[in-house]
Design an enzyme around this catalytic site. Structure first.
Site, PDB file in Angstrom:
ATOM      1  N   ASP A  67       0.808  -1.218   0.000  1.00  0.00           N
ATOM      2  CA  ASP A  67       0.000   0.000   0.000  1.00  0.00           C
ATOM      3  C   ASP A  67       0.841   1.268   0.000  1.00  0.00           C
ATOM      4  O   ASP A  67       2.061   1.224   0.175  1.00  0.00           O
ATOM      5  CB  ASP A  67      -0.963  -0.008   1.208  1.00  0.00           C
ATOM      6  N   ASN A 136      -7.826  -3.078  14.009  1.00  0.00           N
ATOM      7  CA  ASN A 136      -9.206  -3.397  13.609  1.00  0.00           C
ATOM      8  C   ASN A 136      -9.265  -4.560  12.615  1.00  0.00           C
ATOM      9  O   ASN A 136     -10.272  -4.779  11.965  1.00  0.00           O
ATOM     10  CB  ASN A 136      -9.889  -2.154  13.018  1.00  0.00           C
ATOM     11  N   HIS A 138      -7.346  -4.835   9.917  1.00  0.00           N
ATOM     12  CA  HIS A 138      -7.018  -4.522   8.524  1.00  0.00           C
ATOM     13  C   HIS A 138      -5.715  -5.194   8.096  1.00  0.00           C
ATOM     14  O   HIS A 138      -4.815  -5.429   8.892  1.00  0.00           O
ATOM     15  CB  HIS A 138      -7.052  -3.016   8.221  1.00  0.00           C
ATOM     16  N   GLU A 143      -9.760  -1.927   5.043  1.00  0.00           N
ATOM     17  CA  GLU A 143     -10.458  -1.653   6.294  1.00  0.00           C
ATOM     18  C   GLU A 143     -11.688  -2.565   6.448  1.00  0.00           C
ATOM     19  O   GLU A 143     -12.129  -3.187   5.468  1.00  0.00           O
ATOM     20  CB  GLU A 143     -10.915  -0.183   6.304  1.00  0.00           C
TER      21      GLU A 143
HETATM   22  C1  GLP Z   1      -0.579   0.217   8.645  1.00  0.00           C
HETATM   23  C2  GLP Z   1      -0.206  -0.520   7.349  1.00  0.00           C
HETATM   24  C3  GLP Z   1      -0.397  -1.996   7.479  1.00  0.00           C
HETATM   25  C4  GLP Z   1       0.222  -2.471   8.780  1.00  0.00           C
HETATM   26  C5  GLP Z   1      -0.542  -1.891   9.948  1.00  0.00           C
HETATM   27  C6  GLP Z   1       0.010  -2.306  11.303  1.00  0.00           C
HETATM   28  O1  GLP Z   1      -1.841   0.780   8.618  1.00  0.00           O
HETATM   29  N1  GLP Z   1      -0.889  -0.058   6.196  1.00  0.00           N
HETATM   30  O2  GLP Z   1       0.166  -2.645   6.371  1.00  0.00           O
HETATM   31  O3  GLP Z   1       0.208  -3.859   8.857  1.00  0.00           O
HETATM   32  O4  GLP Z   1      -0.537  -0.494   9.855  1.00  0.00           O
HETATM   33  O5  GLP Z   1       1.087  -1.499  11.654  1.00  0.00           O
HETATM   34  P1  GLP Z   1       2.074  -1.756  12.834  1.00  0.00           P
HETATM   35  O6  GLP Z   1       2.954  -2.857  12.410  1.00  0.00           O
HETATM   36  O7  GLP Z   1       2.822  -0.461  12.993  1.00  0.00           O
HETATM   37  O8  GLP Z   1       1.248  -2.083  14.020  1.00  0.00           O
END
Ligand code: GLP
Length: 241
Positions: A67, A136, A138, A143
């Protein structure tokens, strides 16, 4: 789902590196799906160390990131392109033209999404996809409510996701409201998925992922259906199972 239980974040990063190394070493090359967020940072450090020690080359790899924020240029420190350059790409021998992220600055985002799907297809689809888990549920920026068969698309970010990621920005207003993300259908086409989850704050999400019902209100639950998912999680993340 194959669950690998590790003690802590360092062990999680080492274990993930060990698994990826075997795929990266395949002489025919490997298509890697990469993630951002804080969780894979330790893995990227490990991959750099493995390269520095001389045991591994990325020259035959192609990478596709999940992304990118809409509206952030590649030299913006909060763009995922910048993150990847800083945390991995500039330290290894992966050729620049084999490292792909959706372009959040594209004039026509819808076309950018279609082109990105075509690139993944041309590369022969993703061999190993690294994933993190949002609070959540995702995955990528898919989402809650995103259809399971979605392809790369433009998303409106949840307020909760913007808040969770606000720590990287000066203020909440600076956090983009939109992003481009590979769809859930695109992610599910990966041959292998390595899902990394660390820390107590993710314990409820892990419980939902493993024991909850499969619903697009919790996007990661679709992974229960994938035949080759390895969840690497530390004790804190697994504490509610
Ligand atoms: C972001 C990214 C995701 C990631 C998620 C969790 O929103 N787009 O790809 O997995 O957050 O992030 P973290 O590893 O910092 O908890």
């Amino acid at each position: 789902m194959n669950i690998i239980r590790v003690k802590d974040y360092d062990e999680l990063s080492e274990k993930a590196c060990e698994i990826l190394r075997d795929d990266i070493k395949k002489s025919a090359g490997c298509v890697l799906g990469l993630a951002t967020g804080s969780t894979p940072e330790g893995l990227y450090q490990q991959l750099i160390e493995a390269y520095n020690k001389g045991g591994i080359s990325y020259a035959n790899c192609t990478t596709f990131n999940l992304d990118e924020y809409v509206g952030l240029a590649s030299d913006d420190p909060n763009s995922y392109r910048y993150y990847m350059d800083e945390k991995l790409f500039s330290h290894i021998d992966l050729p620049d033209d084999q490292a792909f992220l959706p372009n959040g600055f594209a004039m026509d985002p819808e076309k950018e999404c279609r082109d990105y799907e075509a690139l993944i297809k041309d590369a022969g689809y993703v061999d190993v996809q690294v994933l993190g888990l949002g609070l959540n549920g995702h995955i990528g920026f898919n989402e809650p409510g995103t259809p399971f068969d979605s392809r790369t698309h433009v998303v409106d970010l949840d307020e909760s996701t913007r808040q969770a990621n606000a720590r990287f920005f000066h203020s909440m207003e600076d956090v983009p409201k939109k992003a481009l993300t590979m769809g859930i259908g695109s992610i599910m086409e990966s041959r292998k998925i390595v899902l990394l989850v660390s820390g107590e704050k993710k314990a409820d999400a892990v419980k939902e992922l493993v024991n909850g019902e499969m619903t697009n209100e919790f996007p990661a639950s679709i992974l229960q259906k994938h035949e080759n998912v390895i969840l690497i999680a530390d004790e804190e993340a697994l504490s509610k199972l």
